[in-house]
Design a protein around this motif. Structure first.
Motif, PDB file in Angstrom:
ATOM      1  N   LEU A 378      33.194  -7.925   7.966  1.00  0.00           N
ATOM      2  CA  LEU A 378      32.032  -7.981   8.855  1.00  0.00           C
ATOM      3  C   LEU A 378      32.479  -8.023  10.309  1.00  0.00           C
ATOM      4  O   LEU A 378      31.884  -7.356  11.178  1.00  0.00           O
ATOM      5  CB  LEU A 378      31.179  -9.205   8.517  1.00  0.00           C
ATOM      6  N   GLY A 379      33.535  -8.798  10.580  1.00  0.00           N
ATOM      7  CA  GLY A 379      34.062  -8.848  11.942  1.00  0.00           C
ATOM      8  C   GLY A 379      34.531  -7.491  12.427  1.00  0.00           C
ATOM      9  O   GLY A 379      34.295  -7.105  13.584  1.00  0.00           O
ATOM     10  N   LEU A 380      35.197  -6.733  11.548  1.00  0.00           N
ATOM     11  CA  LEU A 380      35.655  -5.389  11.927  1.00  0.00           C
ATOM     12  C   LEU A 380      34.479  -4.450  12.184  1.00  0.00           C
ATOM     13  O   LEU A 380      34.522  -3.619  13.100  1.00  0.00           O
ATOM     14  CB  LEU A 380      36.553  -4.827  10.830  1.00  0.00           C
ATOM     15  N   LEU A 381      33.432  -4.582  11.393  1.00  0.00           N
ATOM     16  CA  LEU A 381      32.248  -3.751  11.608  1.00  0.00           C
ATOM     17  C   LEU A 381      31.566  -4.094  12.935  1.00  0.00           C
ATOM     18  O   LEU A 381      31.122  -3.200  13.669  1.00  0.00           O
ATOM     19  CB  LEU A 381      31.272  -3.922  10.449  1.00  0.00           C
ATOM     20  N   LEU A 385      31.011  -1.745  16.229  1.00  0.00           N
ATOM     21  CA  LEU A 385      29.734  -1.582  16.928  1.00  0.00           C
ATOM     22  C   LEU A 385      29.906  -1.827  18.422  1.00  0.00           C
ATOM     23  O   LEU A 385      29.359  -1.095  19.258  1.00  0.00           O
ATOM     24  CB  LEU A 385      28.700  -2.547  16.345  1.00  0.00           C
ATOM     25  N   GLY A 386      30.684  -2.859  18.775  1.00  0.00           N
ATOM     26  CA  GLY A 386      30.941  -3.146  20.179  1.00  0.00           C
ATOM     27  C   GLY A 386      31.652  -1.998  20.876  1.00  0.00           C
ATOM     28  O   GLY A 386      31.370  -1.680  22.044  1.00  0.00           O
ATOM     29  N   ILE A 387      32.580  -1.339  20.166  1.00  0.00           N
ATOM     30  CA  ILE A 387      33.287  -0.194  20.750  1.00  0.00           C
ATOM     31  C   ILE A 387      32.321   0.959  20.998  1.00  0.00           C
ATOM     32  O   ILE A 387      32.391   1.632  22.042  1.00  0.00           O
ATOM     33  CB  ILE A 387      34.443   0.231  19.823  1.00  0.00           C
ATOM     34  N   VAL A 388      31.414   1.185  20.061  1.00  0.00           N
ATOM     35  CA  VAL A 388      30.409   2.248  20.242  1.00  0.00           C
ATOM     36  C   VAL A 388      29.544   1.926  21.465  1.00  0.00           C
ATOM     37  O   VAL A 388      29.235   2.823  22.280  1.00  0.00           O
ATOM     38  CB  VAL A 388      29.539   2.392  18.980  1.00  0.00           C
ATOM     39  N   LEU A 389      29.147   0.663  21.617  1.00  0.00           N
ATOM     40  CA  LEU A 389      28.368   0.267  22.794  1.00  0.00           C
ATOM     41  C   LEU A 389      29.160   0.481  24.077  1.00  0.00           C
ATOM     42  O   LEU A 389      28.609   0.887  25.108  1.00  0.00           O
ATOM     43  CB  LEU A 389      27.959  -1.204  22.673  1.00  0.00           C
ATOM     44  N   LEU A 407      31.243  -6.156  25.545  1.00  0.00           N
ATOM     45  CA  LEU A 407      32.345  -7.120  25.538  1.00  0.00           C
ATOM     46  C   LEU A 407      32.019  -8.323  24.670  1.00  0.00           C
ATOM     47  O   LEU A 407      32.871  -8.836  23.932  1.00  0.00           O
ATOM     48  CB  LEU A 407      32.669  -7.559  26.968  1.00  0.00           C
ATOM     49  N   VAL A 408      30.766  -8.801  24.754  1.00  0.00           N
ATOM     50  CA  VAL A 408      30.357  -9.951  23.939  1.00  0.00           C
ATOM     51  C   VAL A 408      30.364  -9.594  22.448  1.00  0.00           C
ATOM     52  O   VAL A 408      30.846 -10.365  21.616  1.00  0.00           O
ATOM     53  CB  VAL A 408      28.959 -10.444  24.384  1.00  0.00           C
ATOM     54  N   VAL A 409      29.858  -8.419  22.120  1.00  0.00           N
ATOM     55  CA  VAL A 409      29.828  -8.001  20.712  1.00  0.00           C
ATOM     56  C   VAL A 409      31.249  -7.856  20.174  1.00  0.00           C
ATOM     57  O   VAL A 409      31.567  -8.304  19.061  1.00  0.00           O
ATOM     58  CB  VAL A 409      29.040  -6.686  20.559  1.00  0.00           C
ATOM     59  N   MET A 410      32.136  -7.240  20.948  1.00  0.00           N
ATOM     60  CA  MET A 410      33.524  -7.099  20.507  1.00  0.00           C
ATOM     61  C   MET A 410      34.202  -8.456  20.379  1.00  0.00           C
ATOM     62  O   MET A 410      34.999  -8.684  19.458  1.00  0.00           O
ATOM     63  CB  MET A 410      34.301  -6.205  21.470  1.00  0.00           C
ATOM     64  N   GLY A 411      33.915  -9.381  21.303  1.00  0.00           N
ATOM     65  CA  GLY A 411      34.470 -10.730  21.206  1.00  0.00           C
ATOM     66  C   GLY A 411      33.999 -11.441  19.960  1.00  0.00           C
ATOM     67  O   GLY A 411      34.771 -12.153  19.299  1.00  0.00           O
ATOM     68  N   LEU A 412      32.722 -11.256  19.606  1.00  0.00           N
ATOM     69  CA  LEU A 412      32.177 -11.851  18.381  1.00  0.00           C
ATOM     70  C   LEU A 412      32.901 -11.309  17.151  1.00  0.00           C
ATOM     71  O   LEU A 412      33.321 -12.068  16.261  1.00  0.00           O
ATOM     72  CB  LEU A 412      30.681 -11.551  18.296  1.00  0.00           C
ATOM     73  N   GLY A 413      33.049  -9.990  17.085  1.00  0.00           N
ATOM     74  CA  GLY A 413      33.729  -9.385  15.934  1.00  0.00           C
ATOM     75  C   GLY A 413      35.190  -9.769  15.861  1.00  0.00           C
ATOM     76  O   GLY A 413      35.711 -10.073  14.776  1.00  0.00           O
ATOM     77  N   THR A 414      35.879  -9.788  17.003  1.00  0.00           N
ATOM     78  CA  THR A 414      37.294 -10.143  17.016  1.00  0.00           C
ATOM     79  C   THR A 414      37.500 -11.600  16.644  1.00  0.00           C
ATOM     80  O   THR A 414      38.454 -11.946  15.935  1.00  0.00           O
ATOM     81  CB  THR A 414      37.888  -9.857  18.407  1.00  0.00           C
ATOM     82  N   LEU A 541      41.329   3.080  14.710  1.00  0.00           N
ATOM     83  CA  LEU A 541      42.238   2.011  14.279  1.00  0.00           C
ATOM     84  C   LEU A 541      41.471   0.881  13.602  1.00  0.00           C
ATOM     85  O   LEU A 541      41.931   0.320  12.589  1.00  0.00           O
ATOM     86  CB  LEU A 541      43.036   1.483  15.475  1.00  0.00           C
ATOM     87  N   CYS A 542      40.311   0.536  14.161  1.00  0.00           N
ATOM     88  CA  CYS A 542      39.494  -0.520  13.548  1.00  0.00           C
ATOM     89  C   CYS A 542      39.018  -0.109  12.156  1.00  0.00           C
ATOM     90  O   CYS A 542      39.018  -0.919  11.218  1.00  0.00           O
ATOM     91  CB  CYS A 542      38.300  -0.847  14.444  1.00  0.00           C
ATOM     92  N   LEU A 543      38.609   1.135  12.012  1.00  0.00           N
ATOM     93  CA  LEU A 543      38.162   1.619  10.700  1.00  0.00           C
ATOM     94  C   LEU A 543      39.324   1.689   9.720  1.00  0.00           C
ATOM     95  O   LEU A 543      39.151   1.447   8.518  1.00  0.00           O
ATOM     96  CB  LEU A 543      37.497   2.980  10.850  1.00  0.00           C
ATOM     97  N   LEU A 544      40.536   1.990  10.215  1.00  0.00           N
ATOM     98  CA  LEU A 544      41.724   1.954   9.358  1.00  0.00           C
ATOM     99  C   LEU A 544      41.988   0.534   8.865  1.00  0.00           C
ATOM    100  O   LEU A 544      42.297   0.321   7.685  1.00  0.00           O
ATOM    101  CB  LEU A 544      42.934   2.489  10.131  1.00  0.00           C
ATOM    102  N   CYS A 545      41.851  -0.439   9.763  1.00  0.00           N
ATOM    103  CA  CYS A 545      41.993  -1.849   9.366  1.00  0.00           C
ATOM    104  C   CYS A 545      40.951  -2.219   8.316  1.00  0.00           C
ATOM    105  O   CYS A 545      41.246  -2.963   7.366  1.00  0.00           O
ATOM    106  CB  CYS A 545      41.855  -2.755  10.582  1.00  0.00           C
ATOM    107  N   LEU A 546      39.738  -1.709   8.481  1.00  0.00           N
ATOM    108  CA  LEU A 546      38.669  -1.977   7.515  1.00  0.00           C
ATOM    109  C   LEU A 546      39.040  -1.428   6.141  1.00  0.00           C
ATOM    110  O   LEU A 546      38.840  -2.100   5.115  1.00  0.00           O
ATOM    111  CB  LEU A 546      37.363  -1.363   8.017  1.00  0.00           C
ATOM    112  N   GLY A 547      39.591  -0.224   6.106  1.00  0.00           N
ATOM    113  CA  GLY A 547      39.997   0.348   4.830  1.00  0.00           C
ATOM    114  C   GLY A 547      41.138  -0.427   4.190  1.00  0.00           C
ATOM    115  O   GLY A 547      41.112  -0.722   2.981  1.00  0.00           O
TER     116      GLY A 547
END
Length: 564
Positions: A378-381, A385-389, A407-414, A541-547
């Motif tokens: 969920l964090g990676l997803l 989303l934050g990267i898309v924003l 930045l806030v969304v990416m911080g939440l996911g990270t 890279l994030c999607l690779l980590c997700l896989g």
């Protein structure tokens, strides 16, 4: 064995007069001095990595060097640290953690002194990658092991480890801000002098912390250790320099380059990569021979033989590469597009770090209601989303407020990712391997950070340079020889990496008058397109980590404190 016998006479010097801190908690410093000192160690290590990025322009100009060489020094530092952590863990058990910690602090201080007085990039690399890298091999794992010994209560121990993670994050943040101040207003050397002043304070605070009694351990394979450093070091340095010096053909005329930059008329990058692969092959042969003779394995590679640990380490390193590369590129993009100075840029990016800290603190108090792997995914997803924003936010006009939501969304996911990646990575490690596993994990994250800055940063600046040159040529309606175009791109790339914003403006002011009315549009378009390209790579890279995370266990027996 030889090194252990050489170091043993120094043990009494660092052990003299040591009193366990937790046995007589009569004063604030006796109670909290030890934990604070351990946190300062990781603060200092992260500060070293974080401060290099903002001081690169004046450092490169003073040494008449390049950003690629500085990035290579960071890669080597992380690699030396990671390679020798298992060995230093062995020495810590043999000689005792506190004496070896004192020796490591002395070695780290010596490395900082060499950095401060370095006359060229070679001596700078020796201090950063060689001396501080070796010292850091002890310093990254010792705070975890000693913090474990300070607290018997499981909850208190977990909060102590969370404090170590937060100290590391604050160190990197402080390095980026203080380095920005030191970069041009003072001297980049003062940024490392600040660290040097911390070392006696750290030793004063941690010298009373209780440490386990030394025990006999296996002999150490020093030849294998050196081959591993050479193999991985040459390969990674070659990869980090390839974008700047050329993958095969040298970027400049081979006849005008020094022999070591273009041996045999080709770029040094493939030579380094080939040398690294040869050393890796020799390492495999050497270890097989030792195994047949019944000798202990290379550098006590216990944790690397754990499948889950290796997968988690890979995921964590790739994620760090993506996130640090993203932050590095924001430090390049925001000053050029928004017009902020380095300190203002650091403040603009702070919401990412603050959100991550808040998430870590909130989740550290709670037992998860869902399997940790699902929460990590969920964090990676959320990060994706934050990267898309952010891709949408970097379109003109770019403002601090426009960047804030992403930045806030990416911080939440990270923060969500960082909370559970440690527990999942350590799922199949034993309690005896825990300090070593944590010690290895941290420098691999530093390695990922160095690669993120080197690779993603080079892609950003290189793409911007190409698009600016092509945009100017298109506006002039002219075509030039490809070799002249390459020289112009290379010169602009160096200017972007080393000059202040005001100096770059003076450089652009020298362009023909008919370019000036559309120059800002060309620069904005080039910066936006390049940033969106790197964000696409980071998203991949994030999607690779997700896989890859699907290979991790769904649940864990024990929740570990996060590692920054």
């Amino acid at each position: 064995m030889t090194l252990a016998l050489f170091l043993r006479p120094l043990v009494p010097f660092f052990s003299y007069g040591v009193v366990p801190v937790m046995t007589k908690p009569h004063t604030f410093w006796k109670t909290w001095g030890g934990p604070l000192g351990l946190c300062l160690i990781l603060f200092m290590l992260s500060y070293t990595i974080g401060v290099v990025q903002p001081i690169m322009p004046p450092l490169v100009r003073e040494f008449n060097s390049s950003v690629g060489y500085v990035q290579s020094a960071l890669v080597l530092m992380s690699l030396v640290t990671a390679s020798f952590i298992p060995t230093t863990e062995n020495l810590s058990r043999r000689l005792g953690r506190r004496p070896l910690l004192g020796m490591a602090l002395l070695l780290y201080a010596l490395g900082l002194i060499v950095i401060i007085v370095s006359p060229d990039i070679g001596i700078f690399t020796l201090g950063l990658a060689g001396l501080t890298g070796l010292g850091a091999a002890v310093l990254v794992s010792t705070p975890v092991a000693m913090m474990d010994g300070l607290y018997q209560d499981e909850v208190a121990r977990k909060y102590g480890l969370v404090a170590l993670a937060i100290a590391g994050m604050l160190g990197a943040l402080t390095g980026s801000i203080l380095g920005g101040i030191m970069a041009f207003d003072f001297s980049w050397r003062w940024a490392f002098a600040f660290e040097l002043a911390l070392i006696p304070v750290i030793w004063y605070l941690v010298r009373r912390v209780v440490a386990p009694t030394p025990v006999p351990t296996q002999a150490i394979d020093w030849v294998g250790g050196l081959l591993s450093v050479a193999g991985f070091g040459f390969t990674l340095v070659g990869l980090s320099l390839a974008a700047e010096l050329g993958w095969w053909q040298p970027r400049d005329d081979p006849q005008t380059l020094a022999f070591f930059l273009a041996p045999f008329g080709i770029s040094i990058a493939p030579v380094l990569i080939a040398s690294g692969l040869i050393c890796t092959g020799l390492l495999i042969f050497w270890e097989r021979q030792r195994s047949r003779q019944g000798h202990p394995p290379l550098l006590r590679l216990g944790v690397f033989n754990r499948r889950i640990y290796t997968i988690g380490l890979t995921i964590g390193t790739l994620h760090t590469m993506a996130m640090v590369g993203l932050q590095f590129n924001l430090f390049q993009f925001i000053p050029a597009v928004v017009g902020l100075n380095p300190v203002q840029t650091a403040i603009a990016v702070i919401p990412f770090t603050l959100t991550q800290l808040v998430v870590l603190l909130v989740l550290a108090k709670r037992r998860p209601q869902f399997p940790p792997r699902y929460l990590l995914q969920l964090g990676l997803l959320i990060t994706s989303l934050g990267i898309v924003l952010l891709v949408m936010a970097v379109r003109p006009p770019v403002t601090n407020l426009g960047l804030l939501p992403s930045l806030v969304v990416m911080g939440l996911g990270t923060g969500l990712f960082s909370t559970y990646i440690t527990s999942l990575t350590f799922a199949d490690t034993s309690e005896a391997e825990r300090a070593e596993a944590r010690g290895v994990y941290r420098p691999f994250q530093n390695l990922g950070a160095s690669l993120g800055r080197g690779i993603l940063g080079t892609i950003l600046v290189g793409t911007v340079s190409v698009k600016i040159v092509d945009g100017v040529l298109a506006e002039l309606g002219e075509s030039i020889d490809p070799s002249v175009r390459r020289e112009a791109v290379q010169a602009l790339l160096v200017a972007i990496q080393t000059l202040r914003r005001s100096e770059r403006q003076e450089l652009f002011a020298e362009l023909p008058d008919r370019i000036q009315p559309v120059l800002n549009s060309i620069l904005q378009t080039a910066a936006t397109d390049a940033m969106q390209l790197t964000l696409g790579i980071i998203l991949a890279l994030c999607l690779l980590c997700l896989g890859l995370s699907c290979l991790l266990p769904k649940t864990v027996r024990k929740l570990e404190a996060p590692i920054e």
